[in-house]
Structure formats: C-alpha cells, structure tokens
Scaffold this motif. Structure first.
Motif, PDB file in Angstrom:
ATOM      1  N   VAL A  24     -32.310 -29.950 108.638  1.00  0.00           N
ATOM      2  CA  VAL A  24     -31.688 -31.273 108.714  1.00  0.00           C
ATOM      3  C   VAL A  24     -31.826 -31.987 107.379  1.00  0.00           C
ATOM      4  N   VAL A  28     -28.851 -33.554 105.279  1.00  0.00           N
ATOM      5  CA  VAL A  28     -28.814 -34.985 105.007  1.00  0.00           C
ATOM      6  C   VAL A  28     -28.771 -35.262 103.511  1.00  0.00           C
ATOM      7  N   TRP A  33     -22.985 -34.516 103.208  1.00  0.00           N
ATOM      8  CA  TRP A  33     -23.537 -35.395 104.243  1.00  0.00           C
ATOM      9  C   TRP A  33     -23.559 -36.850 103.762  1.00  0.00           C
ATOM     10  N   VAL A 237     -32.306 -36.763 119.894  1.00  0.00           N
ATOM     11  CA  VAL A 237     -33.047 -35.959 118.914  1.00  0.00           C
ATOM     12  C   VAL A 237     -34.042 -35.056 119.616  1.00  0.00           C
ATOM     13  N   SER A 241     -33.596 -31.003 119.888  1.00  0.00           N
ATOM     14  CA  SER A 241     -34.662 -30.268 119.210  1.00  0.00           C
ATOM     15  C   SER A 241     -35.346 -29.296 120.164  1.00  0.00           C
ATOM     16  N   SER A 258     -26.966 -27.331 116.553  1.00  0.00           N
ATOM     17  CA  SER A 258     -28.119 -28.226 116.657  1.00  0.00           C
ATOM     18  C   SER A 258     -28.417 -28.990 115.371  1.00  0.00           C
ATOM     19  N   ILE A 259     -28.293 -28.346 114.223  1.00  0.00           N
ATOM     20  CA  ILE A 259     -28.683 -29.017 112.981  1.00  0.00           C
ATOM     21  C   ILE A 259     -27.783 -30.219 112.684  1.00  0.00           C
ATOM     22  N   PRO A 260     -26.446 -30.077 112.691  1.00  0.00           N
ATOM     23  CA  PRO A 260     -25.620 -31.281 112.478  1.00  0.00           C
ATOM     24  C   PRO A 260     -25.809 -32.319 113.580  1.00  0.00           C
ATOM     25  N   VAL A 262     -28.573 -32.989 115.455  1.00  0.00           N
ATOM     26  CA  VAL A 262     -29.818 -33.721 115.257  1.00  0.00           C
ATOM     27  C   VAL A 262     -29.723 -34.626 114.038  1.00  0.00           C
ATOM     28  N   ALA A 263     -29.102 -34.140 112.976  1.00  0.00           N
ATOM     29  CA  ALA A 263     -28.941 -34.956 111.776  1.00  0.00           C
ATOM     30  C   ALA A 263     -28.125 -36.212 112.062  1.00  0.00           C
ATOM     31  N   LEU A 269     -35.801 -38.819 108.601  1.00  0.00           N
ATOM     32  CA  LEU A 269     -36.565 -37.595 108.833  1.00  0.00           C
ATOM     33  C   LEU A 269     -37.939 -37.891 109.415  1.00  0.00           C
ATOM     34  N   LEU A 272     -37.701 -37.791 113.091  1.00  0.00           N
ATOM     35  CA  LEU A 272     -37.625 -36.420 113.585  1.00  0.00           C
ATOM     36  C   LEU A 272     -39.006 -35.778 113.587  1.00  0.00           C
TER      37      LEU A 272
END
Length: 331
Positions: A24, A28, A33, A237, A241, A258-260, A262-263, A269, A272
């Motif tokens: 992430v 970011v 991003w 989140v 996760s 999942s990565i985009p 959660v970001a 951060l 997170l």
C-alpha cells in the motif's frame, strides 16, 4: 521464534500484514496514486438529492464537476455541451457572516478550533451547473481501482469459509446484487450475501472480507459505519486486510484487488499499521480453528466462472430499509 526456528502461524500472518502495508505504501507514494488523490480531492461529493438530479438529466454520468475544477485538472468543456443543473448550498460563517459559495456542489465541512461544524449556517440553495467527464476534453484522469480476481480457487476453501459463516450464526445467500456490489453482511437478520455472478477467486475473497466484518465485531465496534466515513474506513481497512491475509496464506493472490482497495480506505499508513493487532488476531482465528466448520446445512455452490468482470465492491450497501449503520458491505 520457536525452538525449531520455524515461524509460528501468528508470525507468518504478521509478515503478510507487513507485506500488505508495504505494498500500500508503494502505491500511495507512486506518482499515479498521488495524481489520483489530487483528482479525488477536487471532485466534489454530491448529496442524494443532487445524485438524483444528475441521474435524471444525464443517467450515464460517472464523474462530474464544474468548469473551474475541470480547467484546474487540465480539461475543458466541449463547445456546445449543456451543463447538468444541481443545487449548491448557500452557507454562511456564523461568526462573521461571510458568504461561502461553491460552484461545483456542496463544500466540505469547515474546520473549527473545537472540531465542531457549528460555524457554518445553511441559508438556502442556488442552481449551479456541472459537467460530466464525457462532456470534457483534455488531459486523461489517472485512476487506481481494485481489479476483480479472476480464475479458479480451491473449492475446499469456499466450503471452509461457508462453514465458519454458519458457525457464527449467519446464513449465506448467493444472489444478484445491485451494480457495483459484490456482497454485504447484515447483522440484523444474520445474513451474508455474495453476488452469484462472481467467479471462484473473487467469491472466496469477498466471503473472507465479510467474515472479517463479522469476526472483528464491526457492527458493535463501528455503530456509525453508515454515516461516519472514519468508522466506515476503519472497518473496510480491517475487513479487507483480514481477507488479504487469509486468502494469501491459503495460496491465493488477492493483491490486485486488496492493495488498491485498502489504499483507498486507509487515511494514512499509521492507521493501517494500527489495525495490525485486530487484523492478525482475527485472521489467526479464522485459519487455526478447523473444528468450527459446519456442514449440517447445504451451502450455495461456488460458481464455475466469472461473468461480471466489470463489477466493483461497494463502500456501503444502502438499499435495505434497515439503517445503513447496521449493514456492512464487501468493499
């Protein structure tokens, strides 16, 4: 580390969460991003009334803004295009009466010393005009979106997650969801819904996400899920996760989704990282208790292929009469 130098399950799950945080962070901090965040910050958030007005005048609209916003983004309205009429609030600061106007729609809440919103007063509305992105020309708008997972997945994994849903007292339904909705959890009637059009891999990821909502007790921990973006973001989140860790540990690759995702929900951060304890604990419980698999009732089957590749997980499911804060959706 244990005596035999092999990492424990908890250590492996913690490592997976760290991997997610790092991924992430890479997203970011990337130029793409950052550009997307700039666009998102400048495009306004519209009220339900204005959403209806936009839909009535231009049903195919996707991203709308006023002329000045489009110009700031390097785009211009195409000659001859007609604006979409919406209502913009006329707001005044209560301490000095300064008139606050916004040509692109409702402005964000004002910051105050005590964190309240009491320093702005609504004194009516006025008509303004906005334009959809298709009515403009110029620099392309960058975007980063979760990609639906494609391909097959181990069928026993689906059955295992279904068993855990049933153990927690919920029933699972496979049915058609509204456009853009992959699934949701309704604690009020103990129901988990997963869209029947999703393929095997995405179905499992979505079900793991919903289990994350259930096991992390989001219905009670975040009672304002439907009205408070901070609660909603924290819940999403954590749930995604958890889904990432569980499916990754069991051999899947949920990163493209999942990565985009959660970001997009993580305010920063640190938030997170702060969720790590809850995320790892819940994921650990889902992975280390096979006795909780229940097979007493027939379960909706895992589909053989994906037929809705353009669908996206929602941020909230607001179509039921229950208060939205009591419904958490697969996002």
């Amino acid at each position: 580390m244990r005596d035999d130098d092999r990492p424990s399950l908890e250590e492996r799950l913690t490592a997976l969460h760290t991997k997610l945080v790092d991924a992430v962070a890479d997203l970011v901090h990337s130029d793409k991003w950052a550009q997307m965040l700039t666009v998102a910050a400048r495009l306004p958030t519209y009220s339900p009334s204005n959403v209806l007005l936009i839909a009535t005048q231009r049903p195919d609209a996707t991203r709308v803004a006023g002329i000045r916003t489009w110009n700031d983004l390097g785009r211009h309205v195409i000659k001859g295009e007609h604006g979409i009429a919406i209502l913009a609030p006329c707001l005044y600061r209560t301490e000095d009466g300064a008139h606050i106007r916004n040509d692109d729609g409702p402005p964000p809440p004002a910051d105050t010393d005590d964190g309240s919103l009491s320093r702005r007063e609504l004194r009516g509305f006025r008509v303004v005009h906005v334009f959809d992105v298709t009515q403009t020309d110029g620099a392309p708008l960058p975007d980063v979106q979760p990609q639906l997972l494609q391909g097959d997945a181990p069928e026993p994994l689906w059955d295992r997650l279904v068993g855990l849903v049933q153990y927690d007292g919920y029933r699972l339904e496979r049915r058609i969801c509204p456009a853009g909705v992959n699934g949701w959890t309704s604690p009020a009637d103990k129901t988990v819904v997963v869209d029947e059009h999703l393929g095997p891999a995405q179905s499992i990821k979505t079900l793991a996400h919903e289990l994350g909502h259930i096991r992390a007790n989001h219905a009670d921990r975040f009672p304002d899920y439907g009205i408070d973006p901070r609660c909603r973001g924290a819940a999403e989140v954590e749930a995604e996760s958890i889904a990432y860790i569980v499916t990754s540990h069991l051999g899947m690759d949920p990163a493209p989704y999942s990565i985009p995702y959660v970001a997009g929900w993580a305010d920063d951060l640190d938030a997170l990282r702060h969720a790590m304890s809850t995320v790892v604990t819940v994921a650990h419980g889902l992975l280390e208790d096979p006795s909780r698999i229940v097979a007493a009732r027939p379960t909706p089957p895992l589909p053989s292929h994906a037929v809705a590749a353009d669908a996206r997980d929602p941020t909230v499911c607001g179509m039921e009469p229950n208060p939205p804060s009591r419904t958490v959706a697969d996002g």
